[in-house]
Design an enzyme around this catalytic site. Structure first.
Site, PDB file in Angstrom:
ATOM      1  N   HIS A  50      -0.769  -3.150  -8.589  1.00  0.00           N
ATOM      2  CA  HIS A  50      -2.178  -2.826  -8.832  1.00  0.00           C
ATOM      3  C   HIS A  50      -2.826  -1.928  -7.783  1.00  0.00           C
ATOM      4  CE1 HIS A  50      -4.515  -5.669  -6.152  1.00  0.00           C
ATOM      5  NE2 HIS A  50      -3.364  -6.300  -6.123  1.00  0.00           N
ATOM      6  N   GLN A  58       0.831  -1.221   0.000  1.00  0.00           N
ATOM      7  CA  GLN A  58       0.000   0.000   0.000  1.00  0.00           C
ATOM      8  C   GLN A  58       0.857   1.260   0.000  1.00  0.00           C
ATOM      9  OE1 GLN A  58      -3.327   0.169  -0.168  1.00  0.00           O
ATOM     10  NE2 GLN A  58      -3.867  -1.961   0.237  1.00  0.00           N
ATOM     11  N   CYS A  66      -9.708  -8.924   0.876  1.00  0.00           N
ATOM     12  CA  CYS A  66      -9.210 -10.286   0.954  1.00  0.00           C
ATOM     13  C   CYS A  66      -9.949 -11.099   1.998  1.00  0.00           C
ATOM     14  CB  CYS A  66      -7.731 -10.272   1.292  1.00  0.00           C
ATOM     15  SG  CYS A  66      -6.946  -8.795   0.719  1.00  0.00           S
TER      16      CYS A  66
HETATM   17  C1  LIG Z   1      -3.082  -5.938  -1.664  1.00  0.00           C
HETATM   18  C2  LIG Z   1      -2.140  -6.292  -0.594  1.00  0.00           C
HETATM   19  C3  LIG Z   1      -1.405  -7.480  -0.643  1.00  0.00           C
HETATM   20  C4  LIG Z   1      -1.586  -8.489  -1.750  1.00  0.00           C
HETATM   21  O1  LIG Z   1      -1.027  -8.018  -2.932  1.00  0.00           O
HETATM   22  P1  LIG Z   1      -1.274  -8.806  -4.303  1.00  0.00           P
HETATM   23  O2  LIG Z   1      -0.354  -8.106  -5.245  1.00  0.00           O
HETATM   24  O3  LIG Z   1      -2.714  -8.590  -4.628  1.00  0.00           O
HETATM   25  O4  LIG Z   1      -0.909 -10.216  -4.097  1.00  0.00           O
HETATM   26  C5  LIG Z   1      -0.515  -7.729   0.358  1.00  0.00           C
HETATM   27  N1  LIG Z   1      -0.344  -6.864   1.370  1.00  0.00           N
HETATM   28  C6  LIG Z   1      -1.034  -5.723   1.455  1.00  0.00           C
HETATM   29  C7  LIG Z   1      -0.787  -4.798   2.599  1.00  0.00           C
HETATM   30  C8  LIG Z   1      -1.956  -5.395   0.479  1.00  0.00           C
HETATM   31  O5  LIG Z   1      -2.636  -4.271   0.581  1.00  0.00           O
END
Ligand SMILES: *Cc1c(COP(=O)(O)O)cnc(C)c1O
Length: 388
Positions: free
Chosen positions: A204, A182, A329
């Site tokens: 992303h 993030q 998630c």
């Molecule tokens: C979105 C997120 C993930 C997972 O990332 P992906 O690229 O979707 O596997 C892991 N840690 C945090 C803090 C996230 O916000």
């Protein structure tokens, strides 16, 4: 065309910026080469593009290009960091320290290691979502091999004190991993100044494509050893085999480049939008602001609402805005957010929470529409509650 709700879920994912897409497109078609093909121009083109993103990412976090290992995202990067260190250092020790508010992509690999016999210390957080550094310092043991603390929280947006944590870890010669999914592109990151040994990244959340991320792996002072979790052709210096996904890698680089160029101005704009939304919502009684008020991502507002049912609240908001309660998630489960319960909230407050993730394409007009509808929804639910 039907009217779609206003997207305010930028911690779950973000749209690909048009400039990012434009940079990616040639790499699907005419520049389709395999970056490992060393005998022709198709391979050289792909390799040059991969090298450029490596350089952009390295510069973004003050690392070197050789320290960037491409992965499919932050989940894979976290798994590679945590399980890779555990496997490479288990003879030195089998104790890992992490935090209650981590993403499941850190918690779950730790739980997996626990099932293999590792010991995991899960630090609590304070009411503002930050870890207590004295608590951290006290939890080291002679067998501690890794500390994993995220940079920015995906639910409440709080920024952990990375430089202080890095100092504590390096004093004790224990590796420090941070999940910066993030944080990349949104706050300054410096693996030297912050003494970070491993850092997980993803594209992303910062207007890049899904399915691409990276792990920074320190090569000097100390050189981090990592057991690969995916074996094959020996790509990424043996740490992560598999043909590199050139279009996504190009998009990742472009996304980070844009985010860094616009970071200061964008953070200012997002802070104003977030404060505007909070100012409107906090006119109501019984609205809690979750997480530290200053040490936070500019675009994150997370609130808990007294006197309403969490599911009814989200249902009421849905037609107008795309928001989440908890994280994307874990929102498939019915348990309250582990992050909000870690702040010490009651189950009701943890359930009745809304995460607003404001991003690049949101406008002030949208924030005003969202505020108005959220206030009306909360008022109407509270009225119904007093009638029954
Ligand atoms: C979105 C997120 C993930 C997972 O990332 P992906 O690229 O979707 O596997 C892991 N840690 C945090 C803090 C996230 O916000």
């Amino acid at each position: 065309m039907s009217i779609r709700p206003i997207y305010l879920d930028c911690h779950a994912t973000t749209p690909v910026d048009e400039r990012v897409l434009a940079a990616m497109l040639p790499y699907f078609t005419e520049k389709f080469g395999n970056s490992s093909s060393i005998n022709h121009v198709y391979g050289w083109e792909a390799e040059a593009a991969v090298k450029q993103t490596r350089e952009i990412l390295a510069a973004a976090i003050n690392a070197t290009p050789e320290e960037i290992v491409f992965t499919s995202g932050a989940t894979e990067a976290n798994n590679l960091a945590i399980k890779g260190v555990a496997e490479a250092y288990f003879q030195k020790g089998q104790h890992i320290i992490t935090v209650a508010t981590e993403h499941s992509a850190v918690i779950d690999p730790c739980n997996y290691l626990k099932s293999l016999g590792f010991e995991i210390t899960i630090l609590p957080v304070q009411k503002n979502g930050l870890i207590d550094l004295t608590e951290l310092a006290k939890s080291f043991r002679p067998e501690t091999i890794l500390v994993s603390v995220m940079a920015a929280n995906n639910e409440i947006g709080v920024l952990q004190p990375l430089a202080e944590i890095g100092e504590i870890c390096s004093d004790r010669q224990v590796l420090f991993h941070t999940d910066a999914a993030q944080a990349i592109g949104k706050i300054p990151l410096d693996v030297q100044a912050m003494k970070i040994d491993l850092m997980s990244l993803t594209a992303h959340k910062v207007y890049g494509p899904k399915g691409i991320g990276a792990l920074y792996v320190r090569r000097r002072n100390p050189r981090v050893k990592l057991a690969p979790q995916q074996h094959g052709g020996g790509h990424e210096r043996g740490m992560r085999s598999g043909t590199l996904y050139t279009p996504q890698i190009v998009g990742f680089g472009k996304a980070v480049e844009i985010a860094l160029a616009e970071q200061a101005a964008e953070n200012q704009r997002l802070t104003e939008l977030r404060q505007r939304l909070w100012k409107a919502l906090s006119q109501l009684e019984g609205i809690h602001f979750n997480g530290h008020p200053q040490n936070r991502l500019a675009g994150n507002l997370n609130i808990s609402v007294e006197g309403v049912d969490g599911a009814a609240l989200l249902l009421g908001l849905q037609p107008v805005m795309a928001v989440s309660s908890g994280s994307a998630c874990s929102s498939a489960t019915t348990a309250p957010s582990h992050v909000l319960t870690a702040l010490g909230h009651s189950e009701q407050l943890a359930y009745a929470s809304v995460r607003f993730g404001i991003g690049r394409f949101n406008t002030q007009e949208e924030i005003d529409i969202v505020a108005k509808h959220a206030i009306a929804t909360i008022q109407s639910l509270r009225k119904q509650a007093t009638l029954v």
